[in-house]
Design a protein around this motif. Sequence first.
Motif, short mmCIF file in Angstrom:
data_model
loop_
_atom_site.label_atom_id
_atom_site.label_comp_id
_atom_site.label_asym_id
_atom_site.label_seq_id
_atom_site.Cartn_x
_atom_site.Cartn_y
_atom_site.Cartn_z
N VAL A 49 -126.18 31.76 -53.78
CA VAL A 49 -126.38 33.00 -53.89
C VAL A 49 -127.29 33.61 -54.91
O VAL A 49 -128.23 34.69 -54.46
N CYS A 50 -127.14 33.32 -56.03
CA CYS A 50 -128.50 33.61 -57.01
C CYS A 50 -129.90 33.18 -56.43
O CYS A 50 -130.58 33.91 -56.58
N GLY A 51 -129.84 31.94 -55.68
CA GLY A 51 -130.93 31.43 -55.39
C GLY A 51 -131.62 32.15 -54.21
O GLY A 51 -132.90 32.11 -53.91
N ASN A 52 -130.78 33.03 -53.62
CA ASN A 52 -131.18 33.95 -52.49
C ASN A 52 -132.67 34.58 -53.08
O ASN A 52 -133.62 34.88 -52.39
N CYS A 53 -132.36 35.22 -54.36
CA CYS A 53 -133.34 36.09 -54.91
C CYS A 53 -134.26 35.34 -55.81
O CYS A 53 -135.35 35.76 -56.13
N HIS A 54 -133.68 34.40 -56.71
CA HIS A 54 -134.16 33.56 -57.65
C HIS A 54 -134.53 32.28 -57.19
O HIS A 54 -134.30 31.24 -57.45
N SER A 55 -135.34 32.28 -56.11
CA SER A 55 -135.51 30.94 -55.43
C SER A 55 -136.58 29.94 -56.23
O SER A 55 -136.22 29.07 -56.17
N VAL A 56 -137.39 30.48 -57.06
CA VAL A 56 -138.22 29.88 -57.63
C VAL A 56 -137.58 29.15 -58.82
O VAL A 56 -137.71 27.93 -59.07
N THR A 57 -136.71 30.01 -59.60
CA THR A 57 -135.67 29.57 -60.44
C THR A 57 -134.60 28.35 -60.03
O THR A 57 -134.72 27.09 -60.64
#
Length: 182
Positions: A49-57
Motif C-alpha cells: 500500500v505504501c509503495g503505491n505512492c512511495h515506489s522509489v522508497t
Amino acid sequence: QLALYKESYHGQILYGKIPDKKPALAPNCATCHGIHGATPPGVSEVPNVCGNCHSVTANAFREGPHYIALEETGVPRCIDCHGNHKIAFPSLAMFDGSDEGHCGMCHSQDDTQTYGKGQKVKKALAAALEAIDQGKKGVEEAESAGMNVDDFLTNLEKAHNDVVQATTLVHTLNFKKVEDLS
C-alpha cells in the motif's frame, strides 16, 4: 484512527498545515483502504500500500537487509518505523534511541554492525544538511552584498535534491550510496 491521522504528516498536508505541499495530493482514508468496501489490490501487505505512492522508497527498501528480514520474519514493515495512521515525518532522530520507530527499538545500541551503520548514515545526512544551511546563509550574505547568486541557488537546489534522494536511499542501508549523495 482519524485523530491519529490528523496529527500525521499526511494529515497535516491534507489540512493545509504544511507550506508548499498540495492538500489535494495527500493520501486520505480511501487512498489506502479503498471506498465502498472495495479493497485495493495488495492491501493485506502494508508495504504494498505504501509503495503505491512511495515506489522509489519501496524499491530502495527491497535492496537492503531489512527486506531480507521482512521476507524471513515478517518485520520490519513500513509501519514498524514510520507508524500506521500517525505517520511522522522521517527525521534524523529516528536513528537514535529506542523509542517506537527508532533504530534502537530493534537493534542494540551496542551493536556496531547494525546500529552503528545507522549512526554512520545519520552522520553523513546531518553533515549534508548542515552544509546546505551554511550555503543558504552564504547565499543570503552574497545576495545582500549585491552579488548575482543564481548559480549558487542552482547548486543549493541540487544539494537539497541529492539529500532528498539520499534520504530515500537510507532504506537500502548502503552507506556508500547515501554517502555519495550526501
